[in-house]
Design a protein around this motif. Structure first.
Motif, PDB file in Angstrom:
ATOM      1  N   TYR A  66      67.765 -45.811 -26.845  1.00 51.06           N
ATOM      2  CA  TYR A  66      68.745 -46.789 -26.385  1.00 51.06           C
ATOM      3  C   TYR A  66      68.067 -47.786 -25.463  1.00 51.06           C
ATOM      4  CZ  TYR A  66      72.469 -43.867 -28.199  1.00 51.06           C
ATOM      5  OH  TYR A  66      73.294 -43.167 -29.031  1.00 51.06           O
ATOM      6  N   SER A  67      68.353 -49.044 -25.686  1.00 49.34           N
ATOM      7  CA  SER A  67      67.909 -50.063 -24.743  1.00 49.34           C
ATOM      8  C   SER A  67      69.152 -50.855 -24.367  1.00 49.34           C
ATOM      9  CB  SER A  67      66.855 -50.960 -25.383  1.00 49.34           C
ATOM     10  OG  SER A  67      67.351 -51.512 -26.580  1.00 49.34           O
ATOM     11  N   SER A  68      69.040 -51.673 -23.336  1.00 51.33           N
ATOM     12  CA  SER A  68      70.251 -52.389 -22.940  1.00 51.33           C
ATOM     13  C   SER A  68      69.943 -53.810 -22.512  1.00 51.33           C
ATOM     14  CB  SER A  68      70.963 -51.653 -21.808  1.00 51.33           C
ATOM     15  OG  SER A  68      70.194 -51.727 -20.636  1.00 51.33           O
ATOM     16  N   VAL A  69      70.969 -54.620 -22.588  1.00 54.17           N
ATOM     17  CA  VAL A  69      70.870 -55.994 -22.123  1.00 54.17           C
ATOM     18  C   VAL A  69      72.213 -56.313 -21.472  1.00 54.17           C
ATOM     19  CG1 VAL A  69      71.674 -56.985 -24.316  1.00 54.17           C
ATOM     20  CG2 VAL A  69      70.209 -58.332 -22.809  1.00 54.17           C
ATOM     21  N   TRP A  70      72.205 -57.118 -20.435  1.00 50.32           N
ATOM     22  CA  TRP A  70      73.493 -57.440 -19.807  1.00 50.32           C
ATOM     23  C   TRP A  70      73.599 -58.945 -19.579  1.00 50.32           C
ATOM     24  CZ3 TRP A  70      75.226 -59.690 -15.239  1.00 50.32           C
ATOM     25  CH2 TRP A  70      74.220 -60.060 -14.329  1.00 50.32           C
ATOM     26  N   PHE A  71      74.830 -59.397 -19.426  1.00 58.00           N
ATOM     27  CA  PHE A  71      75.066 -60.818 -19.145  1.00 58.00           C
ATOM     28  C   PHE A  71      76.453 -60.962 -18.560  1.00 58.00           C
ATOM     29  CE2 PHE A  71      76.066 -59.832 -23.570  1.00 58.00           C
ATOM     30  CZ  PHE A  71      77.404 -60.162 -23.623  1.00 58.00           C
ATOM     31  N   GLU A  72      76.667 -62.079 -17.908  1.00 62.44           N
ATOM     32  CA  GLU A  72      78.011 -62.408 -17.437  1.00 62.44           C
ATOM     33  C   GLU A  72      78.272 -63.831 -17.893  1.00 62.44           C
ATOM     34  OE1 GLU A  72      78.752 -61.557 -13.325  1.00 62.44           O
ATOM     35  OE2 GLU A  72      80.483 -62.908 -13.262  1.00 62.44           O
ATOM     36  N   ALA A  73      78.994 -63.940 -18.982  1.00 66.16           N
ATOM     37  CA  ALA A  73      79.227 -65.261 -19.562  1.00 66.16           C
ATOM     38  C   ALA A  73      80.093 -66.088 -18.626  1.00 66.16           C
ATOM     39  CB  ALA A  73      79.890 -65.123 -20.926  1.00 66.16           C
ATOM     40  N   SER A 116      68.844 -56.316 -14.280  1.00 67.15           N
ATOM     41  CA  SER A 116      69.570 -55.410 -13.397  1.00 67.15           C
ATOM     42  C   SER A 116      71.072 -55.586 -13.585  1.00 67.15           C
ATOM     43  CB  SER A 116      69.195 -55.682 -11.935  1.00 67.15           C
ATOM     44  OG  SER A 116      67.788 -55.658 -11.800  1.00 67.15           O
ATOM     45  N   ALA A 117      71.636 -54.765 -14.445  1.00 68.93           N
ATOM     46  CA  ALA A 117      73.066 -54.873 -14.723  1.00 68.93           C
ATOM     47  C   ALA A 117      73.852 -54.372 -13.515  1.00 68.93           C
ATOM     48  CB  ALA A 117      73.413 -54.044 -15.946  1.00 68.93           C
ATOM     49  N   PRO A 118      74.886 -55.115 -13.080  1.00 70.69           N
ATOM     50  CA  PRO A 118      75.727 -54.620 -11.984  1.00 70.69           C
ATOM     51  C   PRO A 118      76.380 -53.314 -12.408  1.00 70.69           C
ATOM     52  CG  PRO A 118      76.226 -56.920 -12.508  1.00 70.69           C
ATOM     53  CD  PRO A 118      75.329 -56.418 -13.578  1.00 70.69           C
ATOM     54  N   PHE A 124      54.300 -66.437 -11.085  1.00 71.14           N
ATOM     55  CA  PHE A 124      54.509 -65.015 -11.375  1.00 71.14           C
ATOM     56  C   PHE A 124      55.675 -64.451 -10.566  1.00 71.14           C
ATOM     57  CE2 PHE A 124      53.759 -60.757  -9.650  1.00 71.14           C
ATOM     58  CZ  PHE A 124      54.062 -60.028 -10.788  1.00 71.14           C
ATOM     59  N   VAL A 125      55.655 -64.710  -9.248  1.00 68.74           N
ATOM     60  CA  VAL A 125      56.695 -64.151  -8.387  1.00 68.74           C
ATOM     61  C   VAL A 125      58.064 -64.713  -8.771  1.00 68.74           C
ATOM     62  CG1 VAL A 125      57.547 -64.073  -6.013  1.00 68.74           C
ATOM     63  CG2 VAL A 125      55.131 -63.684  -6.477  1.00 68.74           C
ATOM     64  N   TRP A 126      58.100 -65.997  -9.003  1.00 69.33           N
ATOM     65  CA  TRP A 126      59.348 -66.649  -9.417  1.00 69.33           C
ATOM     66  C   TRP A 126      59.836 -66.026 -10.735  1.00 69.33           C
ATOM     67  CZ3 TRP A 126      59.881 -72.764  -9.422  1.00 69.33           C
ATOM     68  CH2 TRP A 126      61.216 -73.102  -9.660  1.00 69.33           C
ATOM     69  N   GLY A 127      58.919 -65.884 -11.666  1.00 62.53           N
ATOM     70  CA  GLY A 127      59.278 -65.316 -12.976  1.00 62.53           C
ATOM     71  C   GLY A 127      59.782 -63.897 -12.854  1.00 62.53           C
ATOM     72  N   TYR A 128      59.160 -63.150 -11.959  1.00 55.33           N
ATOM     73  CA  TYR A 128      59.596 -61.768 -11.793  1.00 55.33           C
ATOM     74  C   TYR A 128      60.980 -61.719 -11.141  1.00 55.33           C
ATOM     75  CZ  TYR A 128      59.904 -56.938 -10.481  1.00 55.33           C
ATOM     76  OH  TYR A 128      60.346 -55.653 -10.345  1.00 55.33           O
ATOM     77  N   ALA A 129      61.196 -62.600 -10.173  1.00 54.95           N
ATOM     78  CA  ALA A 129      62.489 -62.599  -9.478  1.00 54.95           C
ATOM     79  C   ALA A 129      63.633 -62.857 -10.461  1.00 54.95           C
ATOM     80  CB  ALA A 129      62.482 -63.649  -8.368  1.00 54.95           C
TER      81      ALA A 129
END
Lengths: 541, 381
Positions: free
Chosen positions: B200-207, B132-134, B120-125
């Protein structure tokens, strides 16, 4: 034993004659059989839809049916299997037959209500099925808004059918709880209750507490569709995510309505065929209630990517992890029961062991989906499809088959044909794994669920899955035909062919109209299996 | 994407180890550790390629779970098969009367509990990183509709079913739907987020890997649900400059990047160039928003420069991201959802010191115009 006086040959099957004697019966055993036949009839329909889904997905592109038809087909498959097959299968069909007898009762507490529950179920099922002839429904069995509000077709019929069937479920749960409280035989204290009863009790609690929420939700959905009251559709001021909360508040506990009863069956079958007391009786009994309790507070794990918020996700992921603890306790206890036993591999035991194999995979992959980060990638992919089929089919249907073979001699007075039952088991086990194991892989690779078409990369595994579905179908047909033939060709079973200790076996097979010739008195718990007392072990062939 | 059946083979290998009984259990546990460690430097067999740092962390946890599952599967089913073989009924053999064993039961309650809490803790981390988008993330707006994806960029351009992003730079997609639920899923990045109408919802990534990355719609949305596909096209710095200038040499760049990452087939790469809008629109997204701000008459009551309009409506300078108090005492953060609600349903939340006089603009502002308006309001710092 109680059956020494069996001579006059009156049993529940020949107690009265004619169609009407069945349709108006108040006998829980006959009602149980009527449920069983209705459930199996719907299982055939739902299964044919499943084969159609797999045929369409055999190759990428359109193989057999167009997307709109496909969407209706998977909607029917899901709705039929959930609402008309798995939810009533063990509690209402096997439960009705077995539960009062296990308690040493003459019937359930409210026999008329019991018959009413059956007709409510049939009425609801027919109502939902009627949608097939009025344009169909393509919402998926989850009826997610706002799609379900805006799409055309007979969505209301399906929703209202599910609404009606909910009442049947509530009333059966109520009936069972009162029966368990009030109609136990002398000496049958709570600590001596068979684990099937404990599982049914936990199931009944979920049925009466959770089902009303589904009823209200479905009613709100109908209101919104018909009167344009803005509840779930943002276009008229509603909140679509609210529907998901309401829906899963019922439908997650419903998963345990589906899996707790087969767990109860397994808890009966394994000790009988191991000739040993069930290992950890109390732990198994309590764990059913542990699961039932946690079942009510984990619905949000279906919404990890819905935008319900980080805190909610945190809490629901944590709580969901807890489900795995009592579930693990059960699995370990079943395996522990076999240790130093005297194991006979008759069909009920084979199905129980099949349950263990499939349910273990279903349970372990559930931990993947409970893990927040992992679920984000896997949710709404074929990984989820594989997971819940391992639990629902691998668990619930294997449990149903174990129970059907286990109690077949009691229900009919005849033994099922062992050889055919075993052959069908192997087909089902192999077919199931070939069908659904590849779906874990294709899901982890990213293939979304409810897709009419897919990228060529996913071809091989989908083809494999489709071929597996044919094995599975052969297995189910084989099992059905075998049981049907057993009615004619089966040997006379005797009252207690398994030498089991629960009360239903201490009565003639088939049981008389009022179950027992003399009122049973219980002096021990039902798992007092001490030795291989004079039984010839079944030869493995 | 490296789709294939290699993962399957790995698991089959593990299963065959079960035949070696006890040593098999140990090997499976070792395998779990090795797989987790191995996740650090290569793509995981059977999973899509790993094209973000988050994906790498995801794979490590996933492999740990696979290893753990194989271990427990062998433990349970192995024990079951062993007991079936060892304790098969034989004439005259009596069974042992064992009804419970408290230590054992305690252990198989406690050990799984501890393991589950670790998971659980690992999954949450990992999840926390995932969502958490920069703060420096580049924003692109996404509109999902039956059955396509539309992308709006700061420079005013917009694309359909292809979204162009730079590699090694965080990108945040701010998404909404104009009809039913959709879900934006990029397997190579291991992220997914539902796209919900009215919010509005959001998703972030850094390819980290240039090339094309498949996007699926993963929330059932009707007839063409399985055709609602898109590509994230991650460009290295040179190509990103080209894309920004609207130059056409992109195709070559993508092809190179595509080969490097071993993603997608050639025919999909070749079709990419055609969809790129070669010419810039005249206005950036903020400028489009400013034009809307005038055209829709917002300016009559709301000033963009901090001055007062006699209390008719609050100024919009500095409003985005600010905390303000409503007349009912509630504290509200002015994010995308708040701005949108204030335009479509202005009486829902009334800022302290103002009256509920604004008319609704529901149905009068399209999804693209809304994005432009929000971008403009956001720019009023």
């Amino acid at each position: 034993m109680a059956h020494t006086a069996v001579a006059h040959g009156d049993n529940y099957l020949n107690h009265s004659h004619g169609m009407m004697s069945w349709l108006k019966t108040l006998d829980h055993k006959r009602i149980g059989l009527m449920y069983l036949f209705t459930v199996l009839g719907y299982f055939l329909i739902g299964g044919l839809f499943a084969l159609l889904i797999r045929l369409e997905l055999m190759f990428p592109g359109q193989t057999l049916i167009d997307p709109n038809t496909y969407n209706k087909v998977f909607t029917y498959h899901g709705a039929i299997m959930v609402f008309m097959v798995i939810i009533p299968a063990i509690p209402a069909a096997l439960g009705n037959f077995v539960l009062p007898m296990m308690l040493g009762a003459k019937d359930v507490a409210f026999p008329r209500l019991n018959l009413a529950s059956y007709y409510i179920y049939v009425f609801g099922a027919l109502f939902a099925t009627s949608a097939l002839f009025f344009g169909g429904a393509d919402t998926g069995w989850t009826f997610y808004t706002p799609y379900s509000i805006r799409t055309s077709g007979a969505v209301i019929s399906v929703i209202f059918g599910a609404f009606i069937m909910g009442f049947s479920s509530i009333l059966t749960g109520l009936n069972f709880i009162v029966t368990i409280h009030k109609l136990r035989a002398p000496g049958l204290s709570w600590a001596r209750l068979p684990l099937f009863i404990w599982a049914s009790y936990a199931t009944s609690i979920i049925q009466i507490l959770a089902t009303p929420v589904l009823a209200i939700t479905l009613l709100l959905l109908i209101f919104e569709r018909v009167f344009q009251v803005g509840i779930f559709d943002p276009k008229i001021g509603g909140d679509p995510v609210l529907f998901q909360h309401f829906f899963w508040f019922y439908s997650h506990p419903a998963v345990y309505i589906m899996i707790l009863p087969p767990m109860g069956v397994i808890s009966e079958v394994i000790p009988v065929f191991s000739r040993k007391p069930i290992f950890g009786y109390k732990a198994i009994a309590y764990s059913s209630f542990g699961i039932a309790l946690i079942a009510f507070v984990v619905w949000g794990h279906h919404l990890f990517v819905s935008g319900q918020g980080e805190l909610a996700n945190f809490v629901f992921s944590l709580l969901t992890m807890l489900v795995a603890v009592p579930t693990g306790v059960k699995v370990f206890s079943w395996v522990g029961t076999m240790y130093k036993g005297s194991i006979r591999l008759n069909a009920p035991m084979l199905y129980a062991l099949g349950f263990l194999q499939l349910f273990t995979i279903g349970g372990l992959t559930g931990v993947f989906l409970a893990t927040l980060a992992i679920d984000v990638h896997l949710t709404d992919t074929y990984f989820v499809i594989a997971h819940f089929h391992y639990v629902m089919v691998g668990g619930a249907l294997m449990g149903l088959l174990a129970g059907m073979h286990y109690w077949f001699p009691k229900m009919t007075g005849k033994m099922y044909l062992e050889k055919g039952a075993r052959i069908s088991f192997w087909w089902i086990l192999a077919g199931f794994n070939i069908t659904f194991f590849p779906q874990f892989i294709v899901g982890a690779q990213g293939m979304p669920r409810r897709y009419h078409d897919y990228l060529p990369e996913f071809s091989t595994l989908n083809l494999l899955s489709t071929v597996g579905s044919w094995f599975l179908a052969i297995g189910f047909f084989w099992a059905a035909i075998n049981l049907w033939r057993s009615l004619k060709l089966g040997e006379k079973a005797g009252d207690n062919p398994w030498n089991a200790l629960t009360l239903e076996w201490q009565s003639p097979s088939p049981p008389p109209h009022e179950n027992f010739l003399v009122e049973p008195v219980v002096t021990t718990w039902p798992y007092e299996y001490k030795a291989e007392a004079g039984l010839t072990p079944v030869r493995p062939w | 994407m490296s789709f294939g059946v290699r993962q399957f083979r790995v698991e089959m290998k593990m299963k065959t180890m079960s035949n070696k009984s006890r040593s098999g259990l140990m090997s499976a546990a070792m395998m779990a550790i090795l797989l987790s460690a191995g996740a650090a430097f290569a793509n995981t067999p059977g999973l899509p390629i790993r094209a973000t740092e988050v994906a790498t962390q995801w794979d490590a946890l996933y492999n740990f779970l696979v290893g753990l599952s194989v271990f427990f599967f062998i433990l349970v089913v192995g024990a079951m098969l062993y007991f079936v073989k060892e304790y098969r009924a034989k004439p005259g053999v009596k069974t042992k009367y064992i009804a419970d064993h408290h230590l054992l039961e305690g252990l198989w309650t406690f050990i799984p509990f501890v393991l589950l809490m670790v998971i659980f803790v690992w999954g949450y981390a990992v999840y926390d990183k995932m969502i958490s988008a920069p703060s420096n993330a580049m924003e692109i707006r996404v509109i999902g509709k039956q059955w396509l994806w539309q992308f709006q960029y700061d420079d005013g351009r917009s694309t359909i079913n292809e979204v162009y992003v730079p590699v090694n730079q965080p990108v945040k997609l701010v998404m909404t739907s104009t009809d039913v639920l959709h879900s934006f899923f990029i397997p190579n990045f291991r992220v997914k987020q539902d796209v919900v109408p009215g919010m509005y919802s959001s998703v972030w990534f850094e390819a980290t890997v240039p090339g094309k990355h498949q996007v699926f719609c993963t929330e059932y949305c009707g007839a063409a649900h399985s055709q609602m596909l898109a590509q994230v096209i991650a460009l290295d710095s040179e190509d990103w400059e080209n894309w920004k200038r609207g130059k056409k040499i992109l195709a070559e760049g993508i092809r190179k990047a595509g080969e490097a990452a071993a993603v997608q087939s050639d025919k999909t790469v070749a079709s990419a160039a055609a969809a790129i809008p070669a010419t810039h629109p005249q206005l950036t997204l903020v400028e489009q928003g400013k034009a809307q701000f005038q055209a829709k008459g917002c300016i009559a009551c709301h000033t963009p420069d901090g001055s007062s309009r006699g209390g008719m409506g609050p100024t919009l300078k500095g409003v985005f991201g600010s905390h303000s108090e409503m007349i009912n005492g509630a504290k509200v953060v002015a994010d995308e959802n708040y701005i949108r609600e204030s335009i479509e349903n202005p009486t829902a939340k009334i800022k302290k010191g103002f009256n509920p006089v604004m008319p609704t603009f529901k149905g009068q502002v399209s999804a693209t115009e809304m994005n432009a308006l929000i971008a403009y309001i956001k720019s009023l710092k």
